[in-house]
Motif scaffolding. Structure first.
Motif, mmCIF file in Angstrom:
data_model
loop_
_atom_site.group_PDB
_atom_site.id
_atom_site.type_symbol
_atom_site.label_atom_id
_atom_site.label_comp_id
_atom_site.label_asym_id
_atom_site.label_seq_id
_atom_site.Cartn_x
_atom_site.Cartn_y
_atom_site.Cartn_z
ATOM 1 N N PRO A 1 0.827 -1.214 0.000
ATOM 2 C CA PRO A 1 0.000 0.000 0.000
ATOM 3 C C PRO A 1 0.859 1.260 0.000
ATOM 4 C CG PRO A 1 0.071 -0.943 2.201
ATOM 5 C CD PRO A 1 0.756 -1.926 1.289
ATOM 6 N N THR A 2 0.275 2.366 -0.412
ATOM 7 C CA THR A 2 0.987 3.637 -0.308
ATOM 8 C C THR A 2 1.003 4.052 1.160
ATOM 9 O OG1 THR A 2 -0.964 5.049 -0.555
ATOM 10 C CG2 THR A 2 0.133 4.314 -2.584
ATOM 11 N N CYS A 3 1.988 4.851 1.522
ATOM 12 C CA CYS A 3 2.074 5.315 2.907
ATOM 13 C C CYS A 3 0.901 6.226 3.251
ATOM 14 C CB CYS A 3 3.406 6.009 3.142
ATOM 15 S SG CYS A 3 4.830 4.873 3.013
ATOM 16 N N LYS A 4 0.403 6.939 2.250
ATOM 17 C CA LYS A 4 -0.768 7.788 2.484
ATOM 18 C C LYS A 4 -1.969 6.920 2.842
ATOM 19 C CE LYS A 4 -3.392 11.629 0.511
ATOM 20 N NZ LYS A 4 -3.578 12.519 -0.664
ATOM 21 N N GLU A 5 -2.114 5.768 2.173
ATOM 22 C CA GLU A 5 -3.189 4.833 2.523
ATOM 23 C C GLU A 5 -3.084 4.391 3.977
ATOM 24 O OE1 GLU A 5 -4.187 1.493 -0.266
ATOM 25 O OE2 GLU A 5 -2.504 2.312 -1.416
ATOM 26 N N GLU A 6 -1.850 4.296 4.468
ATOM 27 C CA GLU A 6 -1.596 3.801 5.813
ATOM 28 C C GLU A 6 -1.589 4.902 6.872
ATOM 29 O OE1 GLU A 6 -0.823 0.256 6.834
ATOM 30 O OE2 GLU A 6 -2.224 0.381 5.166
#
Length: 214
Positions: free
Chosen positions: A126-131
């Motif tokens: 996942p993207t870090c923004k998603e996390e």
């Protein structure tokens, strides 16, 4: 021509199963949390500081001589995490020693669907923004430079050459094996990118009381 992506990694049996878990550990452990990177005040250190500011944490950054060395340190569980490029950690991922938690990119690395461990690929990260880490993009450009007094005609010649190179299957294969993202930018768009990047990092270095050259 291309860009190295950055991922947030931990060792395989670490208690941090997701990037959200790791963020919570960074906040809780503070200076007791060790983030490794290649060199001090370089890309890994810059990204670590951006993460700290974004999540409200202050951890210990441990600099090593290279991304390869910091990959070994993470695999050996001597640090909690690192922000290595895909190709710096991939062999240790294949060996079952480390695993990626998120990628600092606008979208997932869909072009890299080849399975690395089990049914997991870089495209699944996942993207870090998603996390929950509010950093949309952080990458390191691979750029070709010419001397300052090069004429417009000469610049056009080399741009045309590189434009042909990037269409070659050998170039596509080089990107694939190096786990890099194609990013072909020229002219005023490239100049604007460099100027914005310079201003952003100069402000960062000033805020952190790193060396600033006026």
């Amino acid at each position: 021509m291309a860009a190295d992506e950055f991922l947030l990694w931990t060792y395989t049996d670490a208690p941090y199963k997701t990037a959200k878990d790791l963020v919570e550990a960074m906040r809780t452990k503070g200076a007791g949390f060790k983030m490794g990177g290649g060199h001090s005040k370089d890309t890994d250190h810059i990204l670590t500081r951006q993460v700290e500011k974004a999540i409200g944490a202050s951890v210990t950054f441990v600099p090593f001589k290279s991304g390869g060395e910091v990959a070994v340190q993470l695999a050996g569980k001597h640090i909690d995490s690192n922000t290595n490029n895909p190709n710096e950690n991939v062999s240790h991922w294949k060996a079952g020693k480390v695993r990626p938690l998120c990628v600092f990119a606008e979208k997932r690395l869909s072009g890299y669907a080849e399975k690395i461990v089990g049914d997991q690929s870089f495209a699944d990260v996942p993207t870090c923004k998603e996390e929950g880490i509010p950093i949309t993009q952080f990458s390191m450009p691979r750029t070709i430079w010419l001397p300052g007094k090069t004429t417009d005609e000469q610049v056009k010649y080399y741009v045309d050459v590189m434009n042909k190179v990037r269409e070659k299957p050998e170039w596509k294969e080089w990107l694939r094996t190096g786990l890099q993202t194609e990013s072909f930018i020229t002219g005023e768009k490239l100049n604007a990118y460099i100027k914005e990047d310079e201003q952003k990092h100069k402000q960062h270095f000033a805020d952190d009381k790193w060396l600033v050259v006026e």
